[in-house]
Design a protein around this motif. Sequence first.
Motif, PDB file in Angstrom:
ATOM      1  N   ARG A 232       0.844  -1.195   0.000  1.00 19.95           N
ATOM      2  CA  ARG A 232       0.000   0.000   0.000  1.00 19.95           C
ATOM      3  C   ARG A 232       0.880   1.246   0.000  1.00 19.95           C
ATOM      4  NH1 ARG A 232      -5.270  -1.214   1.189  1.00 19.95           N
ATOM      5  NH2 ARG A 232      -5.652  -3.304   2.001  1.00 19.95           N
ATOM      6  N   PRO A 233       0.400   2.322  -0.639  1.00 13.36           N
ATOM      7  CA  PRO A 233      -0.872   2.462  -1.373  1.00 13.36           C
ATOM      8  C   PRO A 233      -0.780   1.796  -2.738  1.00 13.36           C
ATOM      9  CG  PRO A 233       0.341   4.515  -1.474  1.00 13.36           C
ATOM     10  CD  PRO A 233       1.129   3.599  -0.576  1.00 13.36           C
ATOM     11  N   ARG A 234      -1.830   1.091  -3.148  1.00  9.20           N
ATOM     12  CA  ARG A 234      -1.777   0.265  -4.354  1.00  9.20           C
ATOM     13  C   ARG A 234      -1.962   1.075  -5.630  1.00  9.20           C
ATOM     14  NH1 ARG A 234      -4.825  -3.786  -1.203  1.00  9.20           N
ATOM     15  NH2 ARG A 234      -3.354  -5.406  -0.575  1.00  9.20           N
TER      16      ARG A 234
END
Length: 253
Positions: free
Chosen positions: A65-67
Amino acid sequence: MAVATAVLAVILLVNALNVVHERQRAGLATPFWQPALWEVSSGVVFVSLAPLMLWLTRRAWPLARPRLPRLAIHLAAAVGVSLVHVVAIGIMRWGVYALVGDHYDPWSPLTDWPYELRKDLVVYAAVVAIYVAWRRLRAGPPAAAGQPPDVLEVRDGARRHFVPLIDVVWVEAAGNYVELHRGGTGLLHRASLSEMQRRLQGAGFVRIHRSRLVRREAVAAVESKPTGDFVVRLRDGRELAGSRRYRRPLLAD
């Protein structure tokens, strides 16, 4: 690389046989070497680009993350890989055709790029998915919820170090890396200190400074300063500076 190459080889062989079969049904006699060349040239280019794709996958891990930003990076990379692919296969096919006294337009794959791009996006996604699955398989089953890892995998260029967590005394931020201190030696690991704090939660590490974690069991004494800051003296005699905002977590039971 071996798994990706084997998967590509099977796909390309099936594609070549399908092309021959479809052309025979359409009444077009096509020697097998031509569709074989078309597919093999694609395979050679993708295998040549695979190390770059795997390197990028490690740097922009799709499951981290963040993806969304990571997926955007891979989408842009896939488009770039496709562009290199269509140019390279056109030149390769043109060269082989010339050797056998035939003609092939080196720019024909580029003029049909939307068609090639759709296929290339699938191949790129397949290579990344295979690599992610292979890495997760090698890592073994995930630790139970709330349980820190027993061993940290640390990459050092082409080498990997598997560091027993019990050997780590303190962790210090170093730019885009953290340095794992084990006895008298340090080892750089590409991760943020906040990420390491989350990973080591429950393993006895506590934050004493915005750039430093320490194993609680390694602390021999804590010396306060008039400013509210403090000095942590380790059992081996070394001293680490601590910030007053992290004093309470360190002294908490």
